[in-house]
Scaffold this motif. Structure first.
Motif, PDB file in Angstrom:
ATOM      1  N   GLY A 177      -1.814  13.240 -14.600  1.00  0.00           N
ATOM      2  CA  GLY A 177      -1.057  12.228 -15.367  1.00  0.00           C
ATOM      3  C   GLY A 177      -1.997  10.860 -14.754  1.00  0.00           C
ATOM      4  N   LEU A 178      -1.345   9.911 -15.552  1.00  0.00           N
ATOM      5  CA  LEU A 178      -2.067   8.447 -15.231  1.00  0.00           C
ATOM      6  C   LEU A 178      -1.241   7.402 -14.890  1.00  0.00           C
ATOM      7  CD1 LEU A 178      -4.624   8.428 -18.353  1.00  0.00           C
ATOM      8  CD2 LEU A 178      -5.035   8.767 -15.859  1.00  0.00           C
ATOM      9  N   SER A 179      -0.037   8.011 -14.415  1.00  0.00           N
ATOM     10  CA  SER A 179       0.984   6.766 -13.866  1.00  0.00           C
ATOM     11  C   SER A 179       1.375   7.361 -12.541  1.00  0.00           C
ATOM     12  CB  SER A 179       2.155   6.795 -14.862  1.00  0.00           C
ATOM     13  OG  SER A 179       2.827   7.767 -15.141  1.00  0.00           O
ATOM     14  N   LYS A 180       2.176   6.429 -11.939  1.00  0.00           N
ATOM     15  CA  LYS A 180       2.592   7.020 -10.575  1.00  0.00           C
ATOM     16  C   LYS A 180       3.477   5.863 -10.187  1.00  0.00           C
ATOM     17  CE  LYS A 180      -0.499   4.106  -7.610  1.00  0.00           C
ATOM     18  NZ  LYS A 180      -1.337   4.371  -6.216  1.00  0.00           N
ATOM     19  N   PHE A 181       4.451   6.197  -9.353  1.00  0.00           N
ATOM     20  CA  PHE A 181       5.310   5.284  -8.612  1.00  0.00           C
ATOM     21  C   PHE A 181       4.892   4.483  -7.486  1.00  0.00           C
ATOM     22  CE2 PHE A 181       9.021   4.011  -5.837  1.00  0.00           C
ATOM     23  CZ  PHE A 181       9.736   3.593  -6.728  1.00  0.00           C
ATOM     24  N   ASP A 182       4.699   3.056  -7.706  1.00  0.00           N
ATOM     25  CA  ASP A 182       3.968   2.195  -6.575  1.00  0.00           C
ATOM     26  C   ASP A 182       4.935   1.731  -5.654  1.00  0.00           C
ATOM     27  OD1 ASP A 182       5.489   0.458  -7.970  1.00  0.00           O
ATOM     28  OD2 ASP A 182       3.608  -0.714  -8.603  1.00  0.00           O
ATOM     29  N   GLY A 183       6.381   2.397  -5.504  1.00  0.00           N
ATOM     30  CA  GLY A 183       7.208   1.879  -4.481  1.00  0.00           C
ATOM     31  C   GLY A 183       8.059   0.871  -5.222  1.00  0.00           C
ATOM     32  N   VAL A 184       7.811   0.147  -6.294  1.00  0.00           N
ATOM     33  CA  VAL A 184       8.811  -0.398  -7.069  1.00  0.00           C
ATOM     34  C   VAL A 184       9.202  -0.017  -8.403  1.00  0.00           C
ATOM     35  CG1 VAL A 184       9.134  -2.829  -7.958  1.00  0.00           C
ATOM     36  CG2 VAL A 184       7.808  -2.515  -5.850  1.00  0.00           C
ATOM     37  N   ARG A 185       8.137   0.430  -9.132  1.00  0.00           N
ATOM     38  CA  ARG A 185       8.185   1.062 -10.493  1.00  0.00           C
ATOM     39  C   ARG A 185       7.349   1.857 -10.855  1.00  0.00           C
ATOM     40  NH1 ARG A 185       4.427  -1.532 -13.925  1.00  0.00           N
ATOM     41  NH2 ARG A 185       3.393  -3.318 -12.890  1.00  0.00           N
ATOM     42  N   GLN A 186       7.630   2.853 -11.845  1.00  0.00           N
ATOM     43  CA  GLN A 186       6.758   3.858 -12.438  1.00  0.00           C
ATOM     44  C   GLN A 186       5.721   3.064 -13.191  1.00  0.00           C
ATOM     45  OE1 GLN A 186       6.758   6.958 -11.558  1.00  0.00           O
ATOM     46  NE2 GLN A 186       5.125   7.746 -12.658  1.00  0.00           N
ATOM     47  N   ARG A 187       4.471   3.099 -13.024  1.00  0.00           N
ATOM     48  CA  ARG A 187       3.374   2.522 -13.706  1.00  0.00           C
ATOM     49  C   ARG A 187       2.195   3.038 -14.147  1.00  0.00           C
ATOM     50  NH1 ARG A 187      -0.863   0.824 -10.700  1.00  0.00           N
ATOM     51  NH2 ARG A 187      -0.510   0.619  -8.525  1.00  0.00           N
ATOM     52  N   ARG A 188       1.526   2.588 -14.976  1.00  0.00           N
ATOM     53  CA  ARG A 188       0.187   3.457 -15.266  1.00  0.00           C
ATOM     54  C   ARG A 188      -0.903   2.706 -14.295  1.00  0.00           C
ATOM     55  NH1 ARG A 188      -1.765   5.578 -19.919  1.00  0.00           N
ATOM     56  NH2 ARG A 188      -4.309   5.683 -20.173  1.00  0.00           N
ATOM     57  N   LEU A 189      -1.702   3.637 -13.964  1.00  0.00           N
ATOM     58  CA  LEU A 189      -2.822   3.363 -12.914  1.00  0.00           C
ATOM     59  C   LEU A 189      -3.777   2.060 -13.430  1.00  0.00           C
ATOM     60  CD1 LEU A 189      -3.978   6.975 -11.849  1.00  0.00           C
ATOM     61  CD2 LEU A 189      -2.585   5.450 -10.473  1.00  0.00           C
ATOM     62  N   PHE A 190      -4.209   1.367 -12.543  1.00  0.00           N
ATOM     63  CA  PHE A 190      -5.102   0.344 -12.893  1.00  0.00           C
ATOM     64  C   PHE A 190      -6.361   1.098 -13.054  1.00  0.00           C
ATOM     65  CE2 PHE A 190      -2.132  -2.343 -10.185  1.00  0.00           C
ATOM     66  CZ  PHE A 190      -1.563  -2.696 -11.607  1.00  0.00           C
ATOM     67  N   PRO A 191      -7.377   0.650 -13.879  1.00  0.00           N
ATOM     68  CA  PRO A 191      -8.826   1.287 -13.975  1.00  0.00           C
ATOM     69  C   PRO A 191      -9.314   1.287 -12.863  1.00  0.00           C
ATOM     70  CG  PRO A 191      -8.211  -0.276 -15.962  1.00  0.00           C
ATOM     71  CD  PRO A 191      -7.236  -0.496 -15.046  1.00  0.00           C
TER      72      PRO A 191
END
Length: 848
Positions: free
Chosen positions: A248-262
């Motif tokens: 996948g190309l998204s993850k939960f960063d502790g605040v929200r589910q977001r797409r990975l930065f390049p």
């Protein structure tokens, strides 16, 4: 007065500072190790305990284990004459007099949770002779602004990294790493690789170093060709990986589910192609992830190593004032005075401190700089168990109760470790115990927290090692299949020669299980390898029609005898052994659903399929037999002698399951003859409702709920015992056969019984306001507000008693009720329409 961001002594002038920046696989860490070993003393701070342990082993091989130290939160190996220190960033000794200091992955200063630690080390960790800052090229603007004396050196990547597109898991090449962003996804992918390719090693940040090293050894030795890991492998773990596939190309960063930065994508993808060997990266196809495909601009950025530079780093005061808890919290929330820095989000240690500060007892105990500092040290215990701030705060509060006046007794620590030192349980259980052991390892490493510190630390390390061995065994057992299919290979590829039998739902080949029959669906043994699965499926397809026909005949015979085992209706589905074999779909009328067999039964011979379908239809008719009262109404709705008004009412009653509110029924339009016919059909006309009493029993209601499911109408599950009153909170709809009254729901027949009693009392009172005895309602379990609402719906209005004069005492008078329906009451229209043929019928016609 707030102190400056650079309040701590900046020792940058005591030695040269070099920032070595570039993408992955540029040899930055290797260079730092060489420079460390070239100095008389030194330290390197790493982002991960796993990476610190890996480099510790390398430096020990060069300098000797008696002169090298490993310092992390939960593990401290500190020989007496140690001169070279390998640490996590949090555990770096920032005030030590060392010739060389290096910080790895310094761009993590932009991380929300730990960024302030890396920023502090970037600003203040200095070597006497040389300081080295390692990180991504995106860090260059921050280094120029915050460390202007640093010499910036760029390093190119040794190998080429190229995009290979999306591939299915079955086509991922050997020597690949598949990266997922949750433990559940890691386990699912490793399980699929075990089935398709024989196994996979598993690497996650939560694993102990021992477990991680042994899992990596499985991969590096070639015993398995695949590695499934979290994004922890992006932080410098050196592995022989040729291809990195993103699940996948998204993850939960502790605040929200977001797409990975390049830049994050590149950090992970860069694990492919070590040193001079080129590598590839891509995604997994068929993961049902909406964003599991790289955008063209992301591919370009990763391949060319071009990313947006960092413009700010997170900062938090690393030297707060501990004179009081309030002063400590204020300093930790201090705003930096540099535009390149921003205040760090509230980390879990500060969140725990604030929760403890709300406890007056803890606040009273934490007075004076020494005690406040000790409380802050306790709050900085990492949440290894990942239970969140509230649960972790309770653990720290119990810890503080022992620490505030001294040290934790050794027997208490030993008992806690012994309770966790059990190698039984599954993977998740063992991981939970290892996380808890890591908490006690951290506690035992503190110099003044535990009595017999060295003994307790050794016990914690030994328990973690035993749990790590057990976890490695569970991971290998679950995700590596060493079983050799001797039987399959011996019989050869001709599936027709395989003798297939069924014993208690197990499908066996010459006594060896190849799968199970669940209902009429065959499921291959999940332990079989991919090559064997094709053979097993071919064997099953050859023999299944005869086996399924035998099962169908057995089920049809059981249905004929009225004793079908494990057959049940679940909504609109007909399930056997928990597997759906048929479903009901809408028919010509609501009471005549049509049975449709599942596609899995298409493997049955035509004769067996037809016999089973007829048997199931007869069983469905019997299961819905309790709807006979509604069928009687449906038949009457088709009879012409009832008249259009009665026929329309009966149709609505059937569609509503035998219960209507009186105001929507149109009963006032019926003549006396039609009302008489309605009563003969078993319909009771009450003050508020029209209903069929026989439909208020559990069996008819359960059958009616099945018909609602067929029509796609979700309805609450009726209670099997049909009690008088049910809880009905909020906007929750009551089950069929009940009337919602605030927070309760009352069965319709009992509601009409209460209203009949109320009208009887009213008649006895000659139309004057009367006191209604609530005893009957109370015996049903109906609360006073619900009873009052029922009376109001029926047109009753309360007359509240006058309050007692001031100074007078006496019993509280009950309210009196009068029946005076208004135009807003549901009974108004019905109560004011004169019956057809009555004395006032002509007058009503003139008035209208």
């Amino acid at each position: 007065m707030a102190r400056s961001t650079f309040a701590r002594q900046d020792r940058s002038g005591q030695g040269r500072i070099k920032a070595v920046l570039g993408p992955t696989n540029t040899g930055k860490t290797h260079l730092a190790i060489e420079r460390l070993c070239a100095h008389s003393s030194g330290a390197i701070g790493f982002p991960l305990r796993l990476l610190a342990r890996e480099v510790y082993d390398r430096v020990c091989a060069i300098k000797g284990a008696d002169r090298v130290a490993l310092i992390t939160g939960e593990e401290r190996i500190e020989p007496k004459h140690a001169r070279w220190l390998l640490c996590t960033a949090e555990a770096m000794p920032t005030q030590a007099d060392l010739a060389f200091v290096a910080l790895d992955e310094a761009q993590l200063g932009a991380d929300r949770e730990r960024g302030h630690v890396f920023t502090d080390r970037l600003l203040h960790a200095r070597g006497r002779e040389e300081t080295m800052i390692l990180g991504s090229a995106t860090l260059e603007p921050m280094v120029r602004a915050l460390v202007p004396d640093a010499e910036i050196v760029g390093r190119p990547r040794f190998s080429t990294l190229s995009h290979a597109g999306a591939r299915k898991l079955s086509r991922i090449p050997p020597r690949s790493a598949i990266v997922a962003f949750s433990a559940e996804q890691v386990y699912a992918i490793a399980e699929m690789l075990r089935r398709f390719r024989g196994g996979a090693a598993v690497v996650m940040g939560a694993l102990s170093p021992e477990t991680r090293n042994r899992q990596v050894a499985l991969y590096q030795s070639g015993e398995v060709d695949y590695l499934v890991a979290t994004d922890a492998i992006g932080m410098g773990l050196n592995l022989d990986v040729q291809h990195v596939a993103f699940a996948g190309l998204s993850k939960f960063d502790g605040v929200r589910q977001r797409r990975l930065f390049p830049s994050e994508m590149a950090q992970i993808a860069g694990r492919a192609g070590r040193h001079q060997t080129d590598g590839t990266f891509g995604t997994l196809a068929g993961t049902a992830s909406h964003d599991a495909e790289f955008l063209p601009e992301e591919v370009y950025a990763i391949e060319e190593h071009r990313f947006a530079p960092l413009t700010q780093l997170f900062w938090r005061n690393a030297d707060p004032d501990c004179s009081s808890v309030a002063r400590l919290i204020a300093d930790l929330e201090q705003i930096p005075d540099r535009s390149e820095l921003r205040a760090a989000p509230e980390a879990i240690d500060l969140a725990v401190l604030k929760r403890l500060a709300d406890d007056p007892a803890i606040l009273a105990d934490a007075r004076g700089a020494a005690r406040v500092g000790r409380l802050w040290d306790a709050c900085r215990l990492p949440d290894f168990r990942q239970h969140g701030a509230d649960t972790h705060a309770r653990f720290v509060a119990r810890l503080w109760a022992d620490l505030k006046d001294g040290q934790i007794p050794g027997d208490h620590v030993a008992r806690a470790i012994a309770e966790l030192d059990r190698p039984d349980g599954d993977i998740d259980t063992l991981q939970g115990r290892i996380a808890a052991i890591r908490s006690w390892s951290y506690i035992a490493q503190r110099p003044d927290w535990v009595v017999a510190r060295e003994e307790m630390a050794a016990r914690a390390r030994a328990a973690e090692a035993r749990l790590s061995d057990a976890l490695h065994g569970r991971l290998t057992e679950r995700f590596v299949n060493r079983r050799t299919s001797v039987l399959m290979k011996k019989l050869g590829p001709d599936a027709g020669l395989l003798p297939v039998t069924v014993a208690e739902d197990r499908v066996e080949v010459d006594g060896e299980p190849i799968g199970v029959l669940v209902g009429f669906r065959f499921r291959v043994d999940p332990n079989a390898r991919l090559a064997d699965r094709k053979l097993l499926l071919a064997a099953a397809e050859r023999h299944l029609p005869a086996l399924l026909a035998e099962r169908a005949n057995q089920l049809a015979a059981a249905l004929a005898e009225g004793n079908p085992a494990n057959l049940a209706l679940s909504g609109a589905s007909l399930e056997w052994d928990g597997e759906r074999i048929a479903r009901l779909v809408p028919g010509k009328s609501v009471l005549t659903p049509v049975l449709v067999l599942e596609p899995a039964l298409s493997a049955l011979p035509p004769a067996a399929r037809r016999d089973l379908e007829l048997a199931l239809e007869r069983w469905i008719e019997q299961a819905l037999d309790s709807l006979a009262p509604l069928r009687k109404l449906e038949a009457a709705s088709r009879a012409a002698e009832g008249g259009p008004e009665l026929r329309a009412l009966l149709i609505r009653l059937v569609e509503a399951g035998g219960a209507l509110t009186k105001i929507e029924s149109g009963v006032e339009l019926l003549s006396q003859a039609q009302r008489h016919l309605l009563r003969r059909l078993g319909v009771q006309v009450g003050a508020l409702h029209l209903f069929v009493p026989t439909m208020l029993k559990p069996a008819p209601l359960a059958a009616w709920r099945t018909l609602q499911a067929v029509r796609g109408q979700a309805a609450p599950q009726p209670h099997p015992a049909m009690p008088p009153v049910l809880a009905c909170a909020g906007r929750e709809l009551p089950p069929p056969g009940y009337r919602a009254l605030g927070k309760q729901a009352l069965r319709l027949d009992l509601a009409e019984k209460l209203l009949h009693a109320a009208h009887g009392a009213r008649s006895a009172g000659s139309g004057k306001p009367v006191v209604l005895d609530p005893a009957l309602a109370i015996s049903m379990g109906l609360h006073t507000p619900a009873y009052a609402q029922l009376l109001r719906l029926a047109g009753f209005q309360p007359i509240m008693p006058r309050p007692l004069p001031k100074g007078a005492f006496g019993p509280i008078q009950p309210p009196r009720w009068r029946w005076r329906p208004t135009r807003r009451d549901p009974v108004f229209a019905q109560s004011t329409v004169p019956p057809a043929g009555g004395a006032f019928a002509a007058l009503a016609g003139l008035v209208s």
